[in-house]
Motif scaffolding. Structure first.
Motif, mmCIF file in Angstrom:
data_model
loop_
_atom_site.group_PDB
_atom_site.id
_atom_site.type_symbol
_atom_site.label_atom_id
_atom_site.label_comp_id
_atom_site.label_asym_id
_atom_site.label_seq_id
_atom_site.Cartn_x
_atom_site.Cartn_y
_atom_site.Cartn_z
ATOM 1 N N UNK A 16 0.808 -1.213 0.000
ATOM 2 C CA UNK A 16 0.000 0.000 0.000
ATOM 3 C C UNK A 16 0.847 1.271 0.000
ATOM 4 N N UNK A 17 0.350 2.279 -0.729
ATOM 5 C CA UNK A 17 1.028 3.583 -0.785
ATOM 6 C C UNK A 17 -0.025 4.680 -0.872
ATOM 7 N N UNK A 18 0.256 5.786 -0.198
ATOM 8 C CA UNK A 18 -0.709 6.901 -0.172
ATOM 9 C C UNK A 18 -0.951 7.517 -1.546
ATOM 10 N N UNK A 19 0.049 7.459 -2.428
ATOM 11 C CA UNK A 19 -0.027 8.194 -3.696
ATOM 12 C C UNK A 19 0.262 7.310 -4.907
ATOM 13 N N UNK A 20 -0.620 6.324 -5.159
ATOM 14 C CA UNK A 20 -0.377 5.385 -6.258
ATOM 15 C C UNK A 20 -0.769 5.970 -7.617
ATOM 16 N N UNK A 21 0.196 6.630 -8.279
ATOM 17 C CA UNK A 21 -0.146 7.453 -9.444
ATOM 18 C C UNK A 21 -0.527 6.676 -10.701
ATOM 19 N N UNK A 22 -0.286 5.359 -10.729
ATOM 20 C CA UNK A 22 -0.679 4.595 -11.918
ATOM 21 C C UNK A 22 -1.926 3.752 -11.673
ATOM 22 N N UNK A 23 -2.533 3.911 -10.499
ATOM 23 C CA UNK A 23 -3.683 3.064 -10.166
ATOM 24 C C UNK A 23 -5.009 3.805 -10.236
ATOM 25 N N UNK B 88 -6.528 2.294 -5.521
ATOM 26 C CA UNK B 88 -6.264 3.424 -4.612
ATOM 27 C C UNK B 88 -6.995 3.220 -3.285
#
Lengths: 275, 406
Positions: A54-61, A66
């Motif tokens: 998990x990541x706060x800023x998943x720019x490709x999802x 998200x």
């Protein structure tokens, strides 16, 4: 160096079928449930497992993944606990390949060398790190290969003939072809175009090619399996998790079975295609 | 500073891979990689083309109203009783801030590349307004991503952008502020690779953006240098500018980086105070990480998850900072200070009352520290403060903080 990923693809090739690669988010909606889901995936028909970090800023999802990441973070999931999931899974399964997928910052903060060591020891086989293109290979890709992990690269519709060799260099395990120029869980791809693209990639590499982004049903999976060595399904499974939750966003008795039922259905679609 | 002494120049970065020391780079998804390589090529060609510079210069003169004045703030100087304070008046630009300098450069580049659809992220709305303005001028389709929280607190700018024909997309993902607007713009770009140009508003993002935005904003520093030489016959002794992503600051600073006699101060937003945890001071309260295509100082938790920034100024409310500032910080060439919300509010009122200039809340952060530094300097010390935006957009939120307008 032969990894579980190489072994699995080779075995399926001799069986004459494509692989089903399933993606679920670590810690979604909580650590224990996610572990139960992941443990149940192989019996439901998953051949390889991708676990989202998990990541706060998943720019490709897209919105589905998200939201899954945010649910996991709200539940307290960290990169350390994600590696724990793999460790627990390996106690009961020494063969199913595990790939961690996500973004670079949590790994960078964990510390690249320590992360690679911990991941390898826990039983991780490969990494997909979306925001580490070949131009940044010194950061993670090369150290990962050195640590004995596969580094699986994304090839996309914008990766042209000239760039493809650069993308394929330092790639191992398999090549992940992103079926659309877009984010995860978006539109269903044009299967004809995907088959052409996969054939083009195969002219440049002996690695298996798996296709993901936009695969939602057994029929989608069959269509992709005809030309590709693997079919990746992610957003649809993550949505199955979400739909199974109660009004407070907590797991229910149906959460695990909601995911495994969909995996079985899609696995049947993949297995219906003989090669 | 030992690093400073060993470098021949602070003005040669980034290297060919887009790095300023260890910062910067191109941490983007493969789908975008060919696009940013194309952009780099197109920008390199434009940079070498006198016709591109001539067209941009003509728009600066006749559309933006450049050069912006270098104004001697006599009453502020008298009040402080120290250094001679000059204001670089970029708030007088068309659209009311420095943002238009960068936008015009990028839009002219987009036209050269044959792109017809422009996307942008915005926080306070100043970059969105500038982008919508340039798109209206050139008849380009314009889509602006803005956090749903910011859409609510910056309504006048939302209306302006709509008047100019832009489509505003409120972003409801993540924390619903500027960083999420940037994520959403990147997702749009990944999904519309053929016709779309992403016009980034600050000196951050993957290479070549930090370099390109800096180049377009350097007009501020180039003019200020000439104007000061003309007025006082010598270079300034110090420069002060506020920093969110850092585009107005790098624009003022860059032409002076190799003049060791010029002390340079960047001012971050300290919100409720750096110690409170509720701030936007990436250099003073963050550490290096990777987000939005570059390595830089970021606000984050122990697990590398990005934290929400806080500032009274929506334009500084970003958990990162441009990579060149991260490098200038580590080399020691620029000193980075911070200003709290309440100090910015005081400076906002001070400049309004003494000079008849209502600053935006962003440069009010710079004014607060400038006044303090100036007080400790002799009367022949020459200081330039970048007044990068006007305060019209902020009067209602300031009134709210000060307890209303009676």
């Amino acid at each position: 160096m032969t990894t579980r990923i190489d072994t699995r693809f080779a075995a399926l090739k001799s069986e004459g079928r494509a692989a089903l690669v399933t993606f679920v988010m670590a810690g979604d909606p909580d650590h224990a449930t996610a572990l139960d889901v992941i443990k149940a995936l192989p019996a439901a028909g998953a051949d390889l497992i991708e676990i989202g970090m998990p990541f706060t800023d998943p720019m490709a999802d897209g919105p589905a993944i998200q939201a899954a990441g945010l649910r996991a973070l709200a539940g307290g999931e960290t990169l350390h606990s994600t590696i724990d999931i793999v460790r627990s899974f390996r106690k009961g399964d020494s063969e199913t390949p595990i790939i961690l997928m996500g973004y670079f910052n949590p790994i960078y903060i964990y510390g690249v060398e320590v992360f690679l060591k911990d991941a390898k020891e826990a039983g991780v086989d490969g990494l997909i790190v979306v925001d580490c293109p070949p131009e940044e290979d010194d950061e993670l890709c090369k150290p990962a290969l050195k640590a004995g992990l596969n580094f699986i690269r994304l090839a996309t519709p914008t990766t042209d003939e000239k760039r493809l060799p650069k993308v394929l260099s330092n790639t191992s395990g398999f090549v992940y072809y992103v079926s659309i120029a877009g984010i995860t869980g978006a539109a269903t791809p044009d299967f004809g175009k995907v088959a052409t693209a996969v054939a083009r990639i195969k002219m440049h590499t002996d690695l298996p090619v798996a296709v993901g982004f936009g695969v939602k049903t057994a029929a989608d999976a069959s269509a992709i399996a005809k030309g590709a060595d693997g079919v990746v399904v992610g957003s649809a499974l993550v949505e199955a998790v979400r739909k199974s939750l109660d009004a407070d966003g907590k797991a229910t008795a149906q959460t695990v079975s909601a995911v495994t039922a969909l995996v079985s259905e899609i696995a049947a679609g993949v297995r219906a295609v003989k090669k | 500073m030992t690093i400073q002494q060993t470098l021949n120049s602070f003005r040669t970065g980034p290297d060919e891979t887009g790095h300023f020391g260890n910062f910067g780079g191109r941490f983007v998804a493969e789908t975008l990689m060919p696009l940013i390589l194309d952009l780099e090529k197109a920008y390199t060609e434009a940079k070498a083309d006198p016709a591109f510079h001539a067209e941009l210069a003509s728009f600066h003169t006749h559309y933006v109203g450049r050069p912006s004045p270098l104004y001697f703030a006599e009453r502020l100087t008298e009040h402080v009783g120290g250094a001679k304070i000059y204001l670089k008046r970029d708030e007088l630009n068309h659209t009311g801030a420095h943002k238009i300098n960068n936008v015009l450069g990028q839009i002219l580049l987009a036209r050269r590349m044959g792109k017809t659809r422009i996307i942008a992220e915005t926080g306070a709305g100043q970059h969105g307004v500038a982008t919508a303005t340039a798109c209206a001028r050139f008849g380009l389709k314009c889509i602006v991503y803005m956090g749903a929280v910011d859409v609510e607190r910056q309504k006048p700018n939302v209306f302006r952008m709509r008047m100019l024909g832009a489509e505003i997309v409120p972003v409801v993902s993540g924390s619903k502020t500027l960083k999420d607007a940037m994520n959403e713009a990147l997702r749009d770009w990944v999904s519309n690779v053929e016709d779309t140009f992403y016009c980034i508003g600050t000196s951050a993002g993957p290479h070549p953006y930090p370099m390109m935005v800096r180049d377009f904003q350097s007009i501020i520093g180039k003019e200020a240098r000439e104007q000061m030489l003309e007025r006082e016959g010598r270079l300034p002794d110090s420069l002060v500018a506020c920093i969110g992503g850092g585009s107005n600051a790098i624009g003022l600073f860059h032409p002076f980086l190799d003049d060791p006699s010029v002390a340079i101060y960047g001012v971050e937003a300290a919100g409720h105070g750096v110690a409170s945890g509720a701030h936007a001071a990436s250099l003073n309260g963050g550490r290096p990480g990777v987000l939005h295509g570059n390595r830089t100082y970021l606000l984050m938790d122990a697990d590398g998850q990005i934290a929400e920034a806080h500032s009274i100024s929506a334009g500084l409310d970003y958990p990162g900072i441009g990579p060149e500032h991260a490098w200038l910080h580590d080399t020691g060439r620029v000193t980075y200070l911070s200003t709290t919300d309440s100090e910015a509010l005081e400076a906002f009122q001070l400049l309004s009352k003494l000079e008849g200039i209502i600053p935006a809340l962003e440069p009010a952060h710079a004014i607060a520290r400038a006044v303090e530094i100036a007080a400790s300097k002799p009367k022949d010390h020459l200081m330039i403060v970048n007044l990068c935006g006007r305060g019209d957009k902020d009067i209602f939120s300031v009134a709210e903080h000060l307890g209303g307008m009676e």
